[in-house]
Design a protein around this motif. Structure first.
Motif, mmCIF file in Angstrom:
data_model
loop_
_atom_site.group_PDB
_atom_site.id
_atom_site.type_symbol
_atom_site.label_atom_id
_atom_site.label_comp_id
_atom_site.label_asym_id
_atom_site.label_seq_id
_atom_site.Cartn_x
_atom_site.Cartn_y
_atom_site.Cartn_z
ATOM 1 N N HIS A 122 0.853 -1.189 0.000
ATOM 2 C CA HIS A 122 0.000 0.000 0.000
ATOM 3 C C HIS A 122 0.889 1.239 0.000
ATOM 4 O O HIS A 122 1.772 1.388 0.847
ATOM 5 C CB HIS A 122 -0.899 -0.037 1.232
ATOM 6 C CG HIS A 122 -1.926 1.044 1.281
ATOM 7 N ND1 HIS A 122 -3.114 0.971 0.589
ATOM 8 C CD2 HIS A 122 -1.945 2.234 1.933
ATOM 9 C CE1 HIS A 122 -3.828 2.069 0.829
ATOM 10 N NE2 HIS A 122 -3.133 2.857 1.640
ATOM 11 N N ASP A 169 0.959 5.323 -0.064
ATOM 12 C CA ASP A 169 0.156 6.511 0.228
ATOM 13 C C ASP A 169 0.780 7.755 -0.387
ATOM 14 O O ASP A 169 1.853 8.178 0.034
ATOM 15 C CB ASP A 169 0.067 6.714 1.745
ATOM 16 C CG ASP A 169 -0.824 5.682 2.409
ATOM 17 O OD1 ASP A 169 -1.992 5.559 1.999
ATOM 18 O OD2 ASP A 169 -0.342 4.995 3.330
ATOM 19 N N HIS A 206 -2.653 4.597 -3.144
ATOM 20 C CA HIS A 206 -3.755 5.360 -2.530
ATOM 21 C C HIS A 206 -3.472 6.843 -2.726
ATOM 22 O O HIS A 206 -2.607 7.408 -2.057
ATOM 23 C CB HIS A 206 -3.821 4.972 -1.040
ATOM 24 C CG HIS A 206 -4.854 5.705 -0.249
ATOM 25 N ND1 HIS A 206 -4.861 5.697 1.133
ATOM 26 C CD2 HIS A 206 -5.919 6.456 -0.620
ATOM 27 C CE1 HIS A 206 -5.884 6.417 1.572
ATOM 28 N NE2 HIS A 206 -6.530 6.902 0.537
ATOM 29 N N MET A 266 -4.100 10.467 -2.191
ATOM 30 C CA MET A 266 -4.767 11.507 -1.391
ATOM 31 C C MET A 266 -4.355 12.839 -2.009
ATOM 32 O O MET A 266 -3.569 13.597 -1.438
ATOM 33 C CB MET A 266 -4.341 11.377 0.075
ATOM 34 C CG MET A 266 -4.994 10.180 0.759
ATOM 35 S SD MET A 266 -4.171 9.690 2.288
ATOM 36 C CE MET A 266 -2.956 8.569 1.620
ATOM 37 N N ASP A 293 -8.487 0.990 5.811
ATOM 38 C CA ASP A 293 -7.185 1.655 5.986
ATOM 39 C C ASP A 293 -7.243 2.615 7.163
ATOM 40 O O ASP A 293 -8.010 3.578 7.157
ATOM 41 C CB ASP A 293 -6.879 2.418 4.685
ATOM 42 C CG ASP A 293 -5.520 3.108 4.681
ATOM 43 O OD1 ASP A 293 -4.723 2.881 5.597
ATOM 44 O OD2 ASP A 293 -5.272 3.870 3.722
HETATM 45 ZN ZN ZN Z 1 -3.634 4.610 2.704
#
Ligand code: ZN
Ligand code: DX5
Length: 216
Positions: A29, A31, A62, A64, A172
């Motif tokens: 994962h 970020d 992921h 953001m 998450d």
């Molecule tokens: Zn995340």
């Protein structure tokens, strides 16, 4: 199991990624934070590109970030396998999902803890995965928000009742050994863990969590 490298020791990133794989993780994962959608800035394409040759783990990216559509091609090129963007950050979520699928990648849509879970229902048909944030996005090591269980259950029921039972639910934020079983029982099937994996021996921590996962 998707260890989140946000919590990794970056001076030993290559070794830690290998430890995730050796411990039995399937995903990594990753970020990406832009300082706008969330106040924090993490890392971006150069890091993903440089770790891509180091592992065959599935890169679960992921995002953001605001305006995700702008960056889909670049994240595709640097080696993402699943690209998850935030529903709150996309002007036209279907257009973003189309761009991800046209690039041959899997599409995830994420919602922050304050976004009604029903807001994602209309996009279930374009999702391979839906990511329910169980902490406020931005940093690791926060406490799991208890109200999330109902949100996971509501989403799983909606997906099952509407012919989308092939859509994964990823969770998450704040995942620990202690709450893993309840999270899976609520209907999640992809689990992110940052501090629970990277604060001790990485391989052992991943082994323990994957074993717990398999038992449930
Ligand atoms: Zn995340
Ligand atoms: C938070 C990130 C998470 C974070 C999870 O914004 O999306 O992936 O790394 O960390 P833990 O597992 O420590 O809550």
């Amino acid at each position: 199991m998707a260890p989140s490298i946000l919590a990794a020791d970056f001076k030993n990133l290559g070794q830690q990624i290998k430890a995730c794989k050796d411990g039995g993780a399937e995903y990594l994962h990753i970020d990406v934070m832009d300082g706008v959608f969330v106040p924090q800035i993490s890392f971006g394409m150069p890091v993903i590109k440089s770790i891509r040759p180091a592992t065959d783990l599935i890169f679960d990216v992921h995002l953001m970030i605001v305006d995700p559509l702008r960056y889909i091609d670049e994240f595709t090129r640097c080696g993402a396998d699943i690209i998850t963007f935030h529903l709150e950050a996309a002007e036209d979520p279907r257009a973003v999902a189309d761009a991800i699928h046209n690039a041959g990648k899997k599409c995830g849509i994420s919602i922050r803890p304050g976004t009604p879970v029903e807001d994602v229902f209309p996009y279930a048909d374009v999702c391979d995965m839906i990511l329910i944030m169980t902490v406020e996005p931005g940093f690791g090591g926060q406490k799991f928000i208890e109200a999330s269980y109902d949100r996971i259950r509501t989403l799983r029921k909606y997906l099952d009742d509407n012919g989308h039972d092939n859509v994964d639910i990823e969770v998450d934020g704040g995942v620990r050994r202690e709450n893993l079983e309840s999270i899976l029982a609520a209907g999640a099937n992809v689990i992110v863990a940052g501090s629970a994996v990277f604060s001790g021996d990485v391989k052992t921590d991943v082994e323990i969590l994957t074993a717990d996962f398999a038992r449930v």
